[in-house]
Design an enzyme around this catalytic site. Structure first.
Site, mmCIF file in Angstrom:
data_model
loop_
_atom_site.group_PDB
_atom_site.id
_atom_site.type_symbol
_atom_site.label_atom_id
_atom_site.label_comp_id
_atom_site.label_asym_id
_atom_site.label_seq_id
_atom_site.Cartn_x
_atom_site.Cartn_y
_atom_site.Cartn_z
ATOM 1 C CG HIS A 23 38.816 46.135 63.862
ATOM 2 N ND1 HIS A 23 39.751 46.166 62.860
ATOM 3 C CD2 HIS A 23 37.671 45.692 63.276
ATOM 4 C CE1 HIS A 23 39.217 45.745 61.728
ATOM 5 N NE2 HIS A 23 37.946 45.466 61.953
ATOM 6 C CG HIS A 26 37.478 50.161 61.372
ATOM 7 N ND1 HIS A 26 37.118 49.282 62.370
ATOM 8 C CD2 HIS A 26 36.758 49.815 60.293
ATOM 9 C CE1 HIS A 26 36.199 48.448 61.898
ATOM 10 N NE2 HIS A 26 35.973 48.749 60.636
ATOM 11 C CB CYS A 131 26.811 37.923 50.599
ATOM 12 S SG CYS A 131 27.765 38.005 52.137
ATOM 13 C CB CYS A 134 28.971 41.585 50.625
ATOM 14 S SG CYS A 134 30.348 40.513 50.930
ATOM 15 C CB CYS A 148 30.337 35.430 50.616
ATOM 16 S SG CYS A 148 31.223 36.948 50.993
ATOM 17 C CG HIS A 151 31.009 38.213 54.975
ATOM 18 N ND1 HIS A 151 31.028 39.042 53.880
ATOM 19 C CD2 HIS A 151 31.096 39.012 56.064
ATOM 20 C CE1 HIS A 151 31.095 40.295 54.281
ATOM 21 N NE2 HIS A 151 31.148 40.309 55.595
ATOM 22 C CE LYS A 300 38.980 42.533 56.360
ATOM 23 N NZ LYS A 300 37.619 42.763 55.902
ATOM 24 C CE LYS A 303 32.541 45.517 60.815
ATOM 25 N NZ LYS A 303 32.637 46.949 60.649
#
Ligand code: ME8
Length: 654
Positions: A23, A26, A131, A134, A148, A151, A300, A303
């Site tokens: 996306h 990246h 997690c 992560c 976390c 996430h 943020k 995905k």
């Protein structure tokens, strides 16, 4: 003032997880790395650029299971999406590493064995909070409201026997290293963040996963019942790709390594990675360059949240250079930025279409008009009149640009270039070449002014080349450089008056056509289904596709076949022809077409054409035009659309 080093340059991006397609986030990191690489190439130093994919671990294993496929097959598919995307965004990476490649696995085993042999890895039972997102254990104090921080999920409590790396033993050494090397982590807010984290005791790092729980990983060289923790495996890509420990690329480039990452993976890069290297006897990287997040709305872009913008559709819509420019100019390196299509359109219209594009077209058009199609020679006496020169402004722009680009403040580097462009636009207004052109006596002044502007544009073409490589080349071609001279160097930029009088100039179409603000309302973002790769549609279109329309929109346009029965020139109109057609209406129809540069009236007689028949009549050079003839243009000129057999005039074209 920052000194500009002349060392070789090795730049890496994170290797991206293959659990979902790429996306905009990246794309940003990879474009930023590409800009850094091209900037160093411009400086003339040896450069090397690595990107790739991170393919082991729980996340990938889970994503593959959801798709009913093997992790390897799944990784192959998604890794290819990343690999195929980069050329389309003009990314100039030298290598693309995958952690499932044997060259990487060998290095991971070797380094693990080395650290194990040095007594820095031990076996123990551990209970901790894990997690999956992560892929790491968390300490209680790192959680936010028990979740976390990335996430927003509660970590699982896991108890198992594992191998541990004695990371805690390196805490004081790491603090000293960061304190002694101000550029080790930058910008400085991230350096401070790491130092503040290191004020609390560091725990040892669990570096294995029992095969009873996970098999998708690199087997530990000293215990075949375990695979390597994915971060311990992934971080080593930065050296494995260079052929650690004996490869030539490793020897040449590793001492100059710089990483780019976003803040989500700061701890793994600023704490795990340096301590791993220290334990294995690998020299440390030079700088970790940390940027913020692209946000969509208030969160943020990620995905897992599903609020991502697709880099390809945005590139198709706005063009690759404009897209690269927007990302690099709009994000202050280090801070978060909010993404919206309105912001892209605004950037393109104000900076690229107005400031740069207009300046370039105007200067070239004036030079073509006033001189014989070549770069004029400046006049020494006129040039000595300080107020006429742009040399000092160019020098200042280059200096500010270099200082900023060197420390990854790309937004500031571009701001310096656009300040210079603004100065040139003012210079056009101040010197008013159109007035100078009216008086033959002022010709030396006119030539000097135009030379300065053309030379300034050559400097701009060079300075923007790391961010907009295609536009840079287009500008240089119009300024008379031939195909073998389009890679400009810093040395070229630093010598004012390098543009050769007499070089042939050529006419410019708009470098960046203005974008209709309404088109930004058509979203190029999407809600992806996790782990569902879409096919990437390669396109080499020169002008981006217009926003999608419905069939209903299209059906409002009435296209008809017609035959040309008469055509004649229009006095004083150098581009227009008056064309009379039979469109089967029983009466003749007259149109005015801007095609006289490509067709004589005789060429057109008897030609079958397609007419936009319900276009509102318009007056052109005193002639009323009832419609428009369809034609296409390319670099070689214009061509009307026609039929390959005799067709009944007035038929509908759909
Ligand atoms: O973390 N804004 O891979 P990953 C800006 N495999 N950049 C973003 C972004 C956003 N919203 N979202 C992603 C991993 N990125 C590991 C790395 S390296 C040895 C292993 C970019 O696929 C940014 O560079 O989750 C971020 O650090 C990276 O993608 C995370 O990619």
């Amino acid at each position: 003032m920052t000194t500009i080093p002349n060392d070789p340059f090795y730049i890496t991006t994170p290797i991206y997880y293959v659990n979902a397609k790429p996306h905009l986030g990246h794309a940003y990191t990879t474009i930023a790395a590409d800009v850094a690489r091209r900037f160093h190439r411009l400086k003339g130093v040896p450069t090397y650029f690595l990107t790739g994919t991170d393919e082991h671990g729980d996340k990938i294993d889970e994503a593959a299971k959801k798709e009913n496929t093997s992790p390897q097959e799944y990784a192959d598919k998604i890794s290819a999406l990343f690999k195929d995307l980069w050329p389309q965004l003009n990314i100039s990476n030298d290598d693309f590493i995958r952690t499932t490649e044997p060259r990487h696995k060998t290095v991971v085993s070797r380094v693990l064995q080395e650290i194990y042999d040095r007594g820095e890895i031990y076996y123990s039972e551990y209970e901790g909070l894990y997690c999956v997102g992560c892929e790491r254990f968390y300490q209680e104090r790192e959680l936010v409201d028990g979740l976390c921080p990335d996430h927003k999920k509660e970590p699982k409590r896991i108890r198992e026997s594992n191998y541990f790396f004695k990371m805690s033993a390196y805490q004081n050494w790491l603090i000293d290293h960061i304190n002694q090397n101000p550029n080790f982590i930058r910008p400085k807010q991230y350096r401070n963040e790491v130092l503040s984290f290191l004020k609390e005791p560091l725990e040892d790092l669990c570096i294995s996963r029992p095969k009873t729980r996970l098999t998708w990983g690199i087997t530990l060289p000293f215990d075949e019942n375990y695979v390597t923790y994915v971060w311990f495996d992934a971080l080593l890509n930065y050296v494995s790709a260079l052929g650690y420990p004996d490869g030539d690329a490793y020897k040449t480039f590793w001492p100059y390594a710089q990483h780019i990452i976003a803040k989500d993976i700061l701890k793994t890069h600023a704490i795990y990675w340096p301590t791993m290297m220290k334990a294995a006897g690998i020299p440390l990287f030079k700088s970790l360059n940390v940027h913020g997040f692209w946000n969509m709305g208030d969160s943020k872009m990620s995905k897992s949240l599903g609020n991502v913008a697709n880099p390809l559709s945005l590139k198709e819509k706005y063009g690759v250079d404009a897209y690269r420019f927007f990302l690099i100019r709009d994000m202050v390196f280090g801070l978060d930025s909010n993404f919206s299509e309105e912001a892209i359109v605004q950037r393109i219209n104000s900076d690229l279409a107005n400031d740069l594009g207009n300046l370039f077209s105007r200067v070239i058009a004036m030079s073509l008009k006033y001189f014989d199609g070549t770069v004029p020679a400046w006049d020494d006496d006129e040039d000595k009149a300080h107020s006429l020169s742009l040399a000092v402004d160019a020098e200042e722009a280059i200096r500010d640009y270099l200082e900023s680009m060197e420390v990854f403040a790309f937004h500031k580097g571009l701001a310096a270039v656009f300040k210079f462009i603004g100065r040139m636009n003012k210079y056009v207004d101040e010197t008013a070449p159109w007035d100078l052109a009216k008086d033959k006596k002022l010709e030396p002044r006119l030539k000097t002014v135009m030379y300065n502007l053309l030379e300034g544009l050559r400097i701009v073409a060079g300075l923007i080349s790391p961010v907009m490589p295609d536009t840079s080349k287009t500008m240089l071609k119009h300024l008379g450089f031939d195909d073998s001279a389009l890679e400009i160097t810093l040395a070229d930029l630093q010598s004012w008056k390098s543009l050769k009088p007499g070089s042939p100039l050529s006419k410019v179409k708009a470098l960046f056509p203005r974008i209709d603000v309404k088109s930004a309302k058509e979203p190029a973002s999407e809600t992806p289904s996790a782990a569902a790769p879409v096919e990437s549609v390669p396109s080499a279109l020169k002008t981006p596709l217009k926003p999608e329309i419905t069939f209903e929109d299209f059906s409002k346009i009435d296209l008809r076949t017609a035959k040309v029965i008469k055509a004649e020139a229009i006095p004083k109109a150098d581009k227009l022809l008056k064309v009379t057609v039979d469109m089967g209406e029983g009466v003749e129809r007259t149109l005015v077409a801007g095609i006289s540069k490509f067709y004589t009236p005789e060429d057109l007689l008897g030609k079958q054409v397609i007419i936009v028949a319900n276009l509102k009549p318009a007056k052109l050079m005193g002639q009323l035009s009832h419609g428009m003839i369809l034609a296409a243009t390319d670099d070689d000129g214009l061509c009307t659309a026609t039929f390959d057999r005799d067709f009944t005039p007035g038929s509908q074209v759909k």
